[in-house]
Scaffold this motif. Structure first.
Motif, mmCIF file in Angstrom:
data_model
loop_
_atom_site.group_PDB
_atom_site.id
_atom_site.type_symbol
_atom_site.label_atom_id
_atom_site.label_comp_id
_atom_site.label_asym_id
_atom_site.label_seq_id
_atom_site.Cartn_x
_atom_site.Cartn_y
_atom_site.Cartn_z
ATOM 1 N N LEU A 7 35.939 19.164 64.224
ATOM 2 C CA LEU A 7 37.162 18.404 64.472
ATOM 3 C C LEU A 7 36.835 17.044 65.081
ATOM 4 O O LEU A 7 37.426 16.030 64.693
ATOM 5 C CB LEU A 7 38.103 19.190 65.386
ATOM 6 C CG LEU A 7 39.421 18.518 65.717
ATOM 7 C CD1 LEU A 7 40.217 18.204 64.451
ATOM 8 C CD2 LEU A 7 40.242 19.401 66.654
ATOM 9 N N ALA A 8 35.904 17.012 65.985
ATOM 10 C CA ALA A 8 35.507 15.744 66.603
ATOM 11 C C ALA A 8 34.937 14.786 65.566
ATOM 12 O O ALA A 8 35.219 13.585 65.587
ATOM 13 C CB ALA A 8 34.492 15.991 67.714
ATOM 14 N N GLN A 9 34.151 15.319 64.627
ATOM 15 C CA GLN A 9 33.602 14.482 63.562
ATOM 16 C C GLN A 9 34.722 13.929 62.684
ATOM 17 O O GLN A 9 34.690 12.762 62.300
ATOM 18 C CB GLN A 9 32.614 15.279 62.714
ATOM 19 C CG GLN A 9 31.330 15.625 63.422
ATOM 20 C CD GLN A 9 30.454 16.551 62.597
ATOM 21 O OE1 GLN A 9 30.678 16.751 61.405
ATOM 22 N NE2 GLN A 9 29.452 17.123 63.235
ATOM 23 N N ALA A 10 35.689 14.760 62.379
ATOM 24 C CA ALA A 10 36.809 14.313 61.545
ATOM 25 C C ALA A 10 37.603 13.239 62.268
ATOM 26 O O ALA A 10 38.014 12.245 61.663
ATOM 27 C CB ALA A 10 37.696 15.492 61.171
ATOM 28 N N LYS A 11 37.846 13.421 63.567
ATOM 29 C CA LYS A 11 38.605 12.440 64.341
ATOM 30 C C LYS A 11 37.867 11.109 64.465
ATOM 31 O O LYS A 11 38.504 10.072 64.652
ATOM 32 C CB LYS A 11 38.907 12.987 65.739
ATOM 33 C CG LYS A 11 39.974 14.050 65.750
ATOM 34 C CD LYS A 11 40.244 14.507 67.185
ATOM 35 C CE LYS A 11 41.379 15.485 67.249
ATOM 36 N NZ LYS A 11 41.657 15.916 68.637
ATOM 37 N N ALA A 12 36.553 11.145 64.349
ATOM 38 C CA ALA A 12 35.763 9.913 64.462
ATOM 39 C C ALA A 12 35.819 9.075 63.184
ATOM 40 O O ALA A 12 35.465 7.895 63.199
ATOM 41 C CB ALA A 12 34.312 10.254 64.802
ATOM 42 N N VAL A 15 40.953 6.241 59.743
ATOM 43 C CA VAL A 15 42.177 6.940 59.363
ATOM 44 C C VAL A 15 42.244 7.196 57.857
ATOM 45 O O VAL A 15 42.617 8.290 57.423
ATOM 46 C CB VAL A 15 43.424 6.169 59.854
ATOM 47 C CG1 VAL A 15 44.699 6.789 59.320
ATOM 48 C CG2 VAL A 15 43.455 6.131 61.371
ATOM 49 N N ASP A 16 41.877 6.222 57.050
ATOM 50 C CA ASP A 16 41.904 6.419 55.598
ATOM 51 C C ASP A 16 41.012 7.586 55.179
ATOM 52 O O ASP A 16 41.374 8.383 54.307
ATOM 53 C CB ASP A 16 41.471 5.153 54.858
ATOM 54 C CG ASP A 16 42.505 4.045 54.921
ATOM 55 O OD1 ASP A 16 43.653 4.316 55.321
ATOM 56 O OD2 ASP A 16 42.165 2.909 54.546
ATOM 57 N N ASP A 17 39.848 7.700 55.811
ATOM 58 C CA ASP A 17 38.942 8.807 55.496
ATOM 59 C C ASP A 17 39.489 10.137 56.014
ATOM 60 O O ASP A 17 39.309 11.173 55.382
ATOM 61 C CB ASP A 17 37.546 8.543 56.074
ATOM 62 C CG ASP A 17 36.809 7.420 55.353
ATOM 63 O OD1 ASP A 17 37.218 7.061 54.221
ATOM 64 O OD2 ASP A 17 35.824 6.909 55.919
ATOM 65 N N GLN A 18 40.162 10.110 57.159
ATOM 66 C CA GLN A 18 40.789 11.328 57.681
ATOM 67 C C GLN A 18 41.849 11.829 56.698
ATOM 68 O O GLN A 18 41.941 13.034 56.424
ATOM 69 C CB GLN A 18 41.429 11.079 59.044
ATOM 70 C CG GLN A 18 40.444 10.867 60.167
ATOM 71 C CD GLN A 18 41.142 10.646 61.500
ATOM 72 O OE1 GLN A 18 42.135 11.294 61.804
ATOM 73 N NE2 GLN A 18 40.615 9.734 62.297
ATOM 74 N N ALA A 20 41.998 11.186 53.454
ATOM 75 C CA ALA A 20 41.312 11.662 52.249
ATOM 76 C C ALA A 20 40.719 13.052 52.490
ATOM 77 O O ALA A 20 40.786 13.923 51.610
ATOM 78 C CB ALA A 20 40.225 10.674 51.833
ATOM 79 N N LEU A 21 40.172 13.273 53.671
ATOM 80 C CA LEU A 21 39.613 14.582 54.003
ATOM 81 C C LEU A 21 40.708 15.642 54.049
ATOM 82 O O LEU A 21 40.553 16.738 53.492
ATOM 83 C CB LEU A 21 38.879 14.516 55.353
ATOM 84 C CG LEU A 21 38.302 15.830 55.884
ATOM 85 C CD1 LEU A 21 37.291 16.419 54.898
ATOM 86 C CD2 LEU A 21 37.677 15.612 57.258
ATOM 87 N N ALA A 22 41.824 15.322 54.683
ATOM 88 C CA ALA A 22 42.943 16.270 54.760
ATOM 89 C C ALA A 22 43.461 16.603 53.363
ATOM 90 O O ALA A 22 43.748 17.771 53.064
ATOM 91 C CB ALA A 22 44.060 15.694 55.634
ATOM 92 N N GLU A 23 43.567 15.591 52.512
ATOM 93 C CA GLU A 23 44.022 15.830 51.144
ATOM 94 C C GLU A 23 43.031 16.704 50.381
ATOM 95 O O GLU A 23 43.431 17.604 49.629
ATOM 96 C CB GLU A 23 44.238 14.510 50.414
ATOM 97 C CG GLU A 23 45.444 13.740 50.926
ATOM 98 C CD GLU A 23 45.572 12.343 50.329
ATOM 99 O OE1 GLU A 23 44.580 11.808 49.792
ATOM 100 O OE2 GLU A 23 46.684 11.789 50.424
ATOM 101 N N ALA A 24 41.746 16.463 50.570
ATOM 102 C CA ALA A 24 40.723 17.258 49.880
ATOM 103 C C ALA A 24 40.761 18.707 50.355
ATOM 104 O O ALA A 24 40.641 19.639 49.541
ATOM 105 C CB ALA A 24 39.334 16.653 50.123
ATOM 106 N N ILE A 25 40.954 18.910 51.648
ATOM 107 C CA ILE A 25 41.052 20.270 52.176
ATOM 108 C C ILE A 25 42.297 20.950 51.623
ATOM 109 O O ILE A 25 42.248 22.106 51.181
ATOM 110 C CB ILE A 25 41.054 20.266 53.724
ATOM 111 C CG1 ILE A 25 39.678 19.831 54.237
ATOM 112 C CG2 ILE A 25 41.447 21.637 54.277
ATOM 113 C CD1 ILE A 25 39.635 19.549 55.735
#
Length: 76
Positions: A7-12, A15-18, A20-25
């Motif tokens: 979670l810490a890695q994702a928060k780092a 925002v655009d990548d966060q 994209a990551l949420a959409e991919a998940i």
């Protein structure tokens, strides 16, 4: 439970990548066709709606009517 470091890695991420990551998940969850069972509250609501429909099956709206109602409410 989610690993705190993940979670810490994702928060780092930016925002655009966060996003994209949420959409991919989310896409991976959808693709796995794993649907959690409805909660008790959701089951009760579904039963209520089904009973209401059975009591008056002609009280329906077309997709076009629903779409128009939603669009109208968004304009307000």
């Amino acid at each position: 439970m989610m690993k705190v470091d993940l979670l810490a890695q994702a928060k780092a991420l930016p925002v655009d990548d966060q996003i994209a990551l949420a959409e991919a998940i989310w896409d991976a969850i959808v693709d796995s066709e794993s649907v959690p069972p409805p909660t008790q509250t959701q089951q009760e609501e579904l039963k209520r709606r089904h009973q209401r429909h059975l009591a008056n099956p002609n009280n329906v709206m077309s997709l076009e009517e629903v779409t128009a109602a939603v669009e109208n409410s968004l304009r307000k």
